[in-house]
Design an enzyme around this catalytic site. Sequence first.
Site, mmCIF file in Angstrom:
data_model
loop_
_atom_site.group_PDB
_atom_site.id
_atom_site.type_symbol
_atom_site.label_atom_id
_atom_site.label_comp_id
_atom_site.label_asym_id
_atom_site.label_seq_id
_atom_site.Cartn_x
_atom_site.Cartn_y
_atom_site.Cartn_z
ATOM 1 N N GLU A 31 1.269 -1.084 13.476
ATOM 2 C CA GLU A 31 1.380 -3.447 13.174
ATOM 3 C C GLU A 31 1.605 -3.434 14.434
ATOM 4 O O GLU A 31 2.323 -4.571 14.771
ATOM 5 C CB GLU A 31 2.084 -3.750 12.063
ATOM 6 C CG GLU A 31 1.633 -3.314 10.900
ATOM 7 C CD GLU A 31 3.120 -3.925 9.402
ATOM 8 O OE1 GLU A 31 3.923 -3.244 10.065
ATOM 9 O OE2 GLU A 31 1.822 -4.772 8.446
ATOM 10 N N LYS A 38 3.306 2.363 16.192
ATOM 11 C CA LYS A 38 5.287 1.930 15.494
ATOM 12 C C LYS A 38 4.760 2.965 14.539
ATOM 13 O O LYS A 38 5.681 3.686 13.917
ATOM 14 C CB LYS A 38 5.073 0.797 14.051
ATOM 15 C CG LYS A 38 6.062 0.215 13.591
ATOM 16 C CD LYS A 38 5.921 -1.518 12.768
ATOM 17 C CE LYS A 38 7.005 -1.572 12.004
ATOM 18 N NZ LYS A 38 6.317 -2.785 10.980
ATOM 19 N N GLN A 39 3.517 3.812 13.706
ATOM 20 C CA GLN A 39 3.394 4.208 12.687
ATOM 21 C C GLN A 39 2.557 5.018 12.340
ATOM 22 O O GLN A 39 1.416 4.510 13.322
ATOM 23 C CB GLN A 39 3.699 3.672 10.985
ATOM 24 C CG GLN A 39 2.970 2.700 10.683
ATOM 25 C CD GLN A 39 3.274 2.388 9.145
ATOM 26 O OE1 GLN A 39 4.166 1.528 9.421
ATOM 27 N NE2 GLN A 39 2.926 3.147 8.039
ATOM 28 N N TRP A 58 0.495 -1.620 0.007
ATOM 29 C CA TRP A 58 0.091 0.058 -0.120
ATOM 30 C C TRP A 58 1.108 1.393 0.221
ATOM 31 O O TRP A 58 0.448 2.130 -0.301
ATOM 32 C CB TRP A 58 -1.366 0.486 1.057
ATOM 33 C CG TRP A 58 -0.411 -0.457 2.327
ATOM 34 C CD1 TRP A 58 0.199 -0.584 3.459
ATOM 35 C CD2 TRP A 58 -0.637 0.990 3.763
ATOM 36 N NE1 TRP A 58 0.587 -0.183 4.106
ATOM 37 C CE2 TRP A 58 -0.489 1.362 4.466
ATOM 38 C CE3 TRP A 58 -1.296 2.511 3.245
ATOM 39 C CZ2 TRP A 58 -0.080 1.768 5.805
ATOM 40 C CZ3 TRP A 58 -1.624 3.220 4.808
ATOM 41 C CH2 TRP A 58 -0.713 2.683 5.437
ATOM 42 N N ASP A 59 2.209 1.345 0.320
ATOM 43 C CA ASP A 59 3.112 2.481 0.349
ATOM 44 C C ASP A 59 2.811 3.050 -1.140
ATOM 45 O O ASP A 59 3.412 3.692 -1.236
ATOM 46 C CB ASP A 59 4.842 2.094 0.374
ATOM 47 C CG ASP A 59 4.312 1.158 1.710
ATOM 48 O OD1 ASP A 59 3.759 0.383 1.973
ATOM 49 O OD2 ASP A 59 5.937 0.823 2.205
#
Lengths: 766, 766
Positions: free
Chosen positions: A488, A600-601, A357-358
């Site tokens: 994640e 995480k992000q 999906w990046d």
Amino acid sequence: MNQDYIKPDGWSIIEEGFDQERVKSSESLFSIGNGAMGQRANFEESYSGETFQGSYIAGIYYPDKTKVGWWKNGYPEYFAKVLNAPNWIGIDFSVNGESFDLAKCTAVADFKRELNMKAGWYRRSFTATLANQSQIAVEVTRFLSLELDEVGVIQYNITALSGALSLKINSYVDAAVHNEDANWEERFWETLSSTKATDAVYVTARTFKTHFEATTFGATNVSNNGTAIAAKEISQESADKLGVVFETTVAQNTTLSITKFGGYTVSMNHENTVAAAQKVVEQARALGYGKLLQMQAEAWSKIWEMSDITIEGDVKAQQGIRFNIFQLNQTYLGKDSRLNIGPKGFTGEKYGGSTYWDTEAYCIPFYMATKDQEVARNLLTYRYNQLDRAIENAGKLGFNNGAALYPMVTMNGEECHNEWEITFEEIHRNGAIAFAIYNYYRYTGDYSYIPEKGLEVLIGIARFWKQRANFSTDKNKYVILGVTGPNEYENNVNNNWYTNYIAKWCMEYAAEQTERVAKEYPADYSRIVAKVKLGSQEISEWREVGTNMYFPYSETYGVYLQQDGFLDKELVKVDKLDRSQRPINQKWSWDRILRSPYIKQADVLQGFYFFEDHFTTEELEKHFDFYEPFTVHESSLSPCVHSIQAAVLGKMEMAYTFYLRTSRLDLDDYNKEVEEGCHITSMAGTWMSIVEGFGGMRVKDNQLHFTPRIPKEWEGYSFKINFRHQILKVTVKHGETQFMVDGDKPLHVIVNGKAVEVIPNSLIAV
Amino acid sequence: MNQDYIKPDGWSIIEEGFDQERVKSSESLFSIGNGAMGQRANFEESYSGETFQGSYIAGIYYPDKTKVGWWKNGYPEYFAKVLNAPNWIGIDFSVNGESFDLAKCTAVADFKRELNMKAGWYRRSFTATLANQSQIAVEVTRFLSLELDEVGVIQYNITALSGALSLKINSYVDAAVHNEDANWEERFWETLSSTKATDAVYVTARTFKTHFEATTFGATNVSNNGTAIAAKEISQESADKLGVVFETTVAQNTTLSITKFGGYTVSMNHENTVAAAQKVVEQARALGYGKLLQMQAEAWSKIWEMSDITIEGDVKAQQGIRFNIFQLNQTYLGKDSRLNIGPKGFTGEKYGGSTYWDTEAYCIPFYMATKDQEVARNLLTYRYNQLDRAIENAGKLGFNNGAALYPMVTMNGEECHNEWEITFEEIHRNGAIAFAIYNYYRYTGDYSYIPEKGLEVLIGIARFWKQRANFSTDKNKYVILGVTGPNEYENNVNNNWYTNYIAKWCMEYAAEQTERVAKEYPADYSRIVAKVKLGSQEISEWREVGTNMYFPYSETYGVYLQQDGFLDKELVKVDKLDRSQRPINQKWSWDRILRSPYIKQADVLQGFYFFEDHFTTEELEKHFDFYEPFTVHESSLSPCVHSIQAAVLGKMEMAYTFYLRTSRLDLDDYNKEVEEGCHITSMAGTWMSIVEGFGGMRVKDNQLHFTPRIPKEWEGYSFKINFRHQILKVTVKHGETQFMVDGDKPLHVIVNGKAVEVIPNSLIAV
């Protein structure tokens, strides 16, 4: 982290000194690629030290049998891998009878690598003393031609320093390669045939299972102190490995120069790969090293002309952004809708497939603004072409009626990942694919993609979300259970806000677009309805589920909650965490990470990034201030989004820190893993953090908006934007922003909320 | 399911007819064991059809390198496997020069297997015609001696039917074995030496890494029509495989009889395993086949004397319960606290290690009631001996200060499982270990175990729970996040009611026991406090967390919720599920299972089973009626608990259905997987479903209670209980329950709430 290793330079990546410990890391950093193929910066000659050999051809993959400890229903049986391709760079040589090997030399001096990003070549030079006392100087230049994208060129110069030296050279190609990440140590290529010419060799090999055929070629010219010499013989060590052999004596202080034209012709592009290879060798030889090098510089110059970002007064920041832009262009040029942007590009094998999906969330904005819109359209078309596979993937998980779930990782549309909490649950990826369609239209104004292709994708995705949500009688709302959000470090949670939000958005957007296409493109509409069997109730069902979606919210904090139960965690902020515990993904057990509040992000904030205009700046600030302190940024995709939002909120120190982290992630090896390859897709995030973050660029109502800001560490910066076929250059300095537009039409932009007319070819300062 | 394959018989398991498709399943069902070793019912002679060769020695294992797709921090690097041991049963023979192989015979008739549970032997007989037209009748009897538990005995009789036949026999042992479930195809044994005697062979092999040494022996006597014949030679095909060879001609209608004494002597028990093997061979030969067979029947008779359950009027139910009791006794006899009860016993390799929470939750009640209490004490001691490893396991996950987390699966105390959602999160297992200590004391009245050993275990477990819970300011309660409950169809959930409940109970029980030991066993207390460094605040911290534990509850339904968010699911009951969708673990993807409301095995109800007296019958009924309809019973551990609770609630039809399902799970192959081995540990649940379910046996306040019920399908049933050194026989008939106690002391029991005095040696009917 490795902050001072790469020498600061505006246009080049430079390493000085030979350190066997760093060979694998430098092989990643000095990787070269031309969109069609790429390779790690492996030595041409044999090297017995630690190395990670890697050469890759875009679009060529192998379905490796899945390896798991415990099988779960729904896992794919095969896992498509980026495939290590045959080696064409090999140039072995001996000096006075001793095989040359940098790991075995008694002395290596003046070792230097340079990746010249401006001109698109990679050079390595050193002097070395062999065990037999022979001394040589070597300079090797290598590039993968952008113009002839099946061809790579090496010029390998050896100067005799310690008297006349007898040299024997074997310039070979070798199809006996293996993948570092092979699950079962199987061989992926079988050699079919080989072809020999006087001074060129061709090995034709085919991948097992996928049956891609590639002819790997190596044509070699050698001149001794300027005089061409003839090949002595063709060596054939095995069916896989053939080389052109030269033997000569080089006088002291004179140079032997080996020029090799190598590369691949593949069955994706040619009926007869051997004939094609012979033809391309002829072409390359006719042009010659010098001309090809010049063409390379010109081609890169064109790329930079459009995509360069300059930063004044901060050479490390400058080097960082150029490295990012360079790597993106090495990886993907957008010419071929069969290809995509692998997370490691051509710099490593990790993560298997090529498409995440990046691409939609991070890369498309970069390519949309720095290339023609056709490139972004190709990236959208790639997903359109894989829609049937996405429907199959969803089917494997129990969805039906044309529901589509795009894979987490893929090469050919099939899922290639096998952690249940990711493969089956990180379904928000589906949202990014729909968002990219919206984003493409928003940016380019090209609606035609939606009736032609996009609507089918939107319908498949809306159907998935409709089925994936379920009605909770307890909450009297629709809920989405058992998901993994962008963060994640949480698995199998209920009602991840980001996932619920993008699901709702997808269903509503699909409903709107279906209605618009019905009205404005009735022929397309009829074709699509017939093809996907769109039921008359479906649109209202999407709206029903979207309208009644549940979003976890905390009254106490006035923020949406990342997921149900987030507030049950022990909410200790990252700055209270002992440094020795970081990065938590290396220091903590998985269950401890899951129970922690650490992110995480960007997760909720990713939603605020995509849907910025759905929320007020106050809401953004509240959520940023709530979530950022729990964020450990242990994904390469995290700092860029935070940099943009920090800039929006005027937190310029933070924005700058995040910018450095995203732009120099690999150069400074923040995560101590660059030897596995570079983080290609997050590099587009670096570009966004300048253009959208500092530059504040947005597209609203068919107009470009800017809210320029500048870190105090910089004197100025500039970037260019291709907006609907007009090229706008933006230069930001302290106190002033300058706009220039090419062509003959004025461009109306909004700067800090005020309309500005940018008149062609004059500098407009605001 | 395979309902009519095994012939109904009260005492034997019988198969008739030779079906190559069923060989692997029958190899499981006809397995034999004697607690110290065991083996699948593999043919002695070579067989080229599908077979799963398995021979196992209790306590001998190999740490196989962990295989996962994606590594998670905290995974064990090695995974201890039940180890396939060298083969001692091998008897190859040729008839008129043709090697005998059942898969290659032109005709096989009268094939029959019988596992005689009463006498403890396994017999196979058939007549066969070879390709060369020779015809023979074969009858093979095999057993593993309970008395000489290093010895197995085979009598292999071959009768010549088609005239005089020339036979050549090779009775061998072979250390070149491999595990079906090996991760990396590595060999687990290396052969060290071999020893030959005239008519016996010994191969000594050592396991890699763990360095267990075993001498495998095979001593063979042959008689031709009653006359002993001498061995011709010793064959040695490899370092691993040696055999005793006989050659003779057998006259028509006479029988050649091969008697083989084989088995293992291991370094766990002997300094010199070869000498020990020679000694045991001598002993076995001196006793001879007939005497050993008789001793075997006597030993089994003793076991049955105490542990038999009779069922009148329902031969399938009778066969089922005896098969369960027989297998449990074949697997574990409780003599050795180094051993435990593997989930497949000696019938297969699946699931790796030998010890699960099944031992504490299901097996201990069976062994407590049918053996001396020393057996249950040995099982508790096994965990005590592994406490240091449990503390290490918890340490790997980030816990400290002596917190202990017992492994999900183990051989030696180390964790041997690697699914994060199980390994790291199915932590309720720790509760079962504490509960078993409580249960042992409740049943036996032997408190001495707690100050001697148990308290240290309780402290380690309480410390774990205290650290694993965290305070939720949002809920103002302690919560336990990220767990997998007994229902493994939910992963990484928050506040699983069962886990929270048993955690609370563990902390409070540990606090009570610490205080009791402090008061009543001050010397032990001082020793323990010094050893485990028990802090002065710890007990009150356990109480604080226990008292303020959060339990999800639904006011709407009046039930505790299995976990947070359970009511967000689509609550469609199992009976609304299409049969084609079952079992869901074969038909559905993992994420679909996770999102569904379906329960694999008792979860909330497991808590109601353990802590029955904490709740009213009305509460039990409410929870049973709420949860059972969502339960798919796809774990072998599910039907027994439901059978017991259905009986308590007077739902006798359900109780009976669940009883059949638990007792004939393997015989009728409900889950189509018996070829992998039998479900040994759940067999103890079958016993519980009669004794605790139908019999309604409970121990409260040091007294036995009964609430007898009887399924309408039965005429009567009986079981025996060893309660604090008194043997009570209970016979339940429609309308009457009879009690008999051995010895000279009366036993006071409570039947249906009324006190009854059972006078020795007279039948008391109630």
